[in-house]
Design an enzyme around this catalytic site. Structure first.
Site, PDB file in Angstrom:
ATOM      1  N   CYS A   4       0.856  -1.199   0.000  1.00 14.50           N
ATOM      2  CA  CYS A   4       0.000   0.000   0.000  1.00 14.50           C
ATOM      3  C   CYS A   4       0.895   1.254   0.000  1.00 14.50           C
ATOM      4  O   CYS A   4       1.748   1.413   0.876  1.00 14.50           O
ATOM      5  CB  CYS A   4      -0.914  -0.005   1.222  1.00 14.50           C
ATOM      6  SG  CYS A   4      -1.758   1.565   1.487  1.00 14.50           S
ATOM      7  N   CYS A   7       0.699   3.262   3.284  1.00 16.17           N
ATOM      8  CA  CYS A   7       1.353   2.535   4.382  1.00 16.17           C
ATOM      9  C   CYS A   7       2.866   2.663   4.253  1.00 16.17           C
ATOM     10  O   CYS A   7       3.577   2.820   5.259  1.00 16.17           O
ATOM     11  CB  CYS A   7       0.949   1.064   4.381  1.00 16.17           C
ATOM     12  SG  CYS A   7      -0.671   0.724   5.115  1.00 16.17           S
ATOM     13  N   HIS A  46      -3.913   0.762   8.451  1.00 15.13           N
ATOM     14  CA  HIS A  46      -4.440   0.634   7.090  1.00 15.13           C
ATOM     15  C   HIS A  46      -5.946   0.449   7.143  1.00 15.13           C
ATOM     16  O   HIS A  46      -6.445  -0.590   7.574  1.00 15.13           O
ATOM     17  CB  HIS A  46      -3.800  -0.534   6.330  1.00 15.13           C
ATOM     18  CG  HIS A  46      -4.362  -0.646   4.943  1.00 15.13           C
ATOM     19  ND1 HIS A  46      -3.880   0.090   3.881  1.00 15.13           N
ATOM     20  CD2 HIS A  46      -5.408  -1.351   4.459  1.00 15.13           C
ATOM     21  CE1 HIS A  46      -4.594  -0.172   2.801  1.00 15.13           C
ATOM     22  NE2 HIS A  46      -5.534  -1.049   3.131  1.00 15.13           N
ATOM     23  N   ASN A  86     -12.455  11.255  -0.821  1.00  9.63           N
ATOM     24  CA  ASN A  86     -12.946  10.478  -1.957  1.00  9.63           C
ATOM     25  C   ASN A  86     -13.083   9.027  -1.516  1.00  9.63           C
ATOM     26  O   ASN A  86     -12.186   8.478  -0.865  1.00  9.63           O
ATOM     27  CB  ASN A  86     -11.979  10.597  -3.137  1.00  9.63           C
ATOM     28  CG  ASN A  86     -11.890  12.015  -3.668  1.00  9.63           C
ATOM     29  OD1 ASN A  86     -12.895  12.731  -3.734  1.00  9.63           O
ATOM     30  ND2 ASN A  86     -10.696  12.451  -4.041  1.00  9.63           N
ATOM     31  N   GLY A  92     -14.127   8.668  -6.875  1.00 15.38           N
ATOM     32  CA  GLY A  92     -12.871   9.011  -7.535  1.00 15.38           C
ATOM     33  C   GLY A  92     -11.638   8.713  -6.705  1.00 15.38           C
ATOM     34  O   GLY A  92     -10.579   9.296  -6.917  1.00 15.38           O
ATOM     35  N   HIS A  97      -6.136   3.770   0.652  1.00 19.59           N
ATOM     36  CA  HIS A  97      -5.806   3.909   2.079  1.00 19.59           C
ATOM     37  C   HIS A  97      -6.478   5.222   2.474  1.00 19.59           C
ATOM     38  O   HIS A  97      -6.173   6.269   1.887  1.00 19.59           O
ATOM     39  CB  HIS A  97      -4.284   3.960   2.274  1.00 19.59           C
ATOM     40  CG  HIS A  97      -3.829   4.093   3.704  1.00 19.59           C
ATOM     41  ND1 HIS A  97      -2.925   3.229   4.305  1.00 19.59           N
ATOM     42  CD2 HIS A  97      -4.141   5.012   4.653  1.00 19.59           C
ATOM     43  CE1 HIS A  97      -2.713   3.613   5.556  1.00 19.59           C
ATOM     44  NE2 HIS A  97      -3.440   4.704   5.789  1.00 19.59           N
ATOM     45  N   HIS A  99      -7.766   8.649   3.357  1.00 18.59           N
ATOM     46  CA  HIS A  99      -7.031   9.903   3.500  1.00 18.59           C
ATOM     47  C   HIS A  99      -7.984  11.082   3.394  1.00 18.59           C
ATOM     48  O   HIS A  99      -8.930  11.077   2.615  1.00 18.59           O
ATOM     49  CB  HIS A  99      -5.911  10.032   2.458  1.00 18.59           C
ATOM     50  CG  HIS A  99      -6.336   9.765   1.045  1.00 18.59           C
ATOM     51  ND1 HIS A  99      -6.528   8.488   0.569  1.00 18.59           N
ATOM     52  CD2 HIS A  99      -6.603  10.593   0.009  1.00 18.59           C
ATOM     53  CE1 HIS A  99      -6.895   8.556  -0.696  1.00 18.59           C
ATOM     54  NE2 HIS A  99      -6.967   9.815  -1.065  1.00 18.59           N
ATOM     55  N   HIS A 101      -8.144  14.873   2.308  1.00 19.27           N
ATOM     56  CA  HIS A 101      -7.486  15.989   1.627  1.00 19.27           C
ATOM     57  C   HIS A 101      -7.826  17.259   2.413  1.00 19.27           C
ATOM     58  O   HIS A 101      -9.004  17.574   2.596  1.00 19.27           O
ATOM     59  CB  HIS A 101      -8.020  16.167   0.200  1.00 19.27           C
ATOM     60  CG  HIS A 101      -7.748  15.039  -0.744  1.00 19.27           C
ATOM     61  ND1 HIS A 101      -6.768  15.095  -1.712  1.00 19.27           N
ATOM     62  CD2 HIS A 101      -8.342  13.831  -0.884  1.00 19.27           C
ATOM     63  CE1 HIS A 101      -6.777  13.968  -2.410  1.00 19.27           C
ATOM     64  NE2 HIS A 101      -7.731  13.189  -1.932  1.00 19.27           N
TER      65      HIS A 101
HETATM   66  P1  5GP Z   1      -7.546  10.186  -4.085  1.00 22.40           P
HETATM   67  O1  5GP Z   1      -7.863  10.404  -5.542  1.00 22.40           O
HETATM   68  O2  5GP Z   1      -7.275   8.739  -3.785  1.00 22.40           O
HETATM   69  O3  5GP Z   1      -8.556  10.808  -3.163  1.00 22.40           O
HETATM   70  O4  5GP Z   1      -6.241  11.029  -3.799  1.00 22.40           O
HETATM   71  C1  5GP Z   1      -4.944  10.486  -3.871  1.00 22.40           C
HETATM   72  C2  5GP Z   1      -3.985  11.652  -3.775  1.00 22.40           C
HETATM   73  O5  5GP Z   1      -2.699  11.129  -3.516  1.00 22.40           O
HETATM   74  C3  5GP Z   1      -3.883  12.487  -5.054  1.00 22.40           C
HETATM   75  O6  5GP Z   1      -4.235  13.834  -4.776  1.00 22.40           O
HETATM   76  C4  5GP Z   1      -2.430  12.317  -5.480  1.00 22.40           C
HETATM   77  O7  5GP Z   1      -1.873  13.514  -6.005  1.00 22.40           O
HETATM   78  C5  5GP Z   1      -1.754  11.902  -4.193  1.00 22.40           C
HETATM   79  N1  5GP Z   1      -0.599  11.048  -4.362  1.00 22.40           N
HETATM   80  C6  5GP Z   1      -0.526   9.956  -5.183  1.00 22.40           C
HETATM   81  N2  5GP Z   1       0.681   9.381  -5.072  1.00 22.40           N
HETATM   82  C7  5GP Z   1       1.383  10.122  -4.172  1.00 22.40           C
HETATM   83  C8  5GP Z   1       2.706  10.017  -3.644  1.00 22.40           C
HETATM   84  O8  5GP Z   1       3.477   9.125  -3.970  1.00 22.40           O
HETATM   85  N3  5GP Z   1       3.082  10.954  -2.723  1.00 22.40           N
HETATM   86  C9  5GP Z   1       2.247  11.959  -2.339  1.00 22.40           C
HETATM   87  N4  5GP Z   1       2.717  12.836  -1.449  1.00 22.40           N
HETATM   88  N5  5GP Z   1       0.988  12.082  -2.806  1.00 22.40           N
HETATM   89  C10 5GP Z   1       0.572  11.173  -3.719  1.00 22.40           C
HETATM   90 ZN    ZN Z   2      -2.312   1.352   3.661  1.00 30.89          ZN
END
Ligand code: 5GP
Ligand code: ZN
Length: 118
Positions: A4, A7, A46, A86, A92, A97, A99, A101
């Site tokens: 992950c 993780c 996780h 999301n 989307g 994992h 998170h 924003h």
């Molecule tokens: P999701 O679309 O899953 O809500 O958001 C995933 C977020 O993770 C995206 O905004 C993307 O830019 C960010 N992200 C993806 N890979 C990485 C990474 O390796 N490092 C960091 N710092 N952010 C990441």
């Molecule tokens: Zn994870």
């Protein structure tokens, strides 16, 4: 080692720009920020998404939410921010994992979503 992405970031095996961490959560800058302030708040545990939380996770989620304002202020968004979680493919979600924003900056983030026809 977990496969992950977040993780691995939490474990430090993938580098990130951390802005906060404690024993149960971590905050780091999004690699592709959508606004001047765009950080991701994750639990160290996780949890794949909001769709897979259990009642036992509720106190942790509460502490994450309760931390968000201080994180936003420290990251440079003192007058408010937007939280986005999301969830699943409809929401989307790209990284499985959980998170939060935390998005903001010196200027308003803007309209929440563009209204679609459907
Ligand atoms: P999701 O679309 O899953 O809500 O958001 C995933 C977020 O993770 C995206 O905004 C993307 O830019 C960010 N992200 C993806 N890979 C990485 C990474 O390796 N490092 C960091 N710092 N952010 C990441
Ligand atoms: Zn994870």
């Amino acid at each position: 080692m977990s496969d992950c992405l977040f993780c691995r970031i939490a474990a430090g095996s993938i580098p990130s720009q951390k802005v906060y961490e404690d024993d149960e959560m971590l905050v780091f800058r999004d690699i592709a920020p959508a606004r001047p302030v765009h950080v991701l708040l994750i639990p160290r545990k996780h949890i794949a998404s909001l769709a897979s939380v259990t009642p036992e996770d509720a106190p942790l989620l509460g502490r994450m939410l309760a931390r968000a304002n201080a994180i936003a202020i420290a990251a440079g968004s003192p007058d408010g921010f937007r939280l986005i979680i999301n969830t699943g493919w409809i929401g989307g979600q790209e990284v499985p994992h959980l998170h939060l924003h935390i998005i903001g900056g010196p200027n308003p983030v803007g309209p929440m979503l563009k209204r679609s026809e459907e």
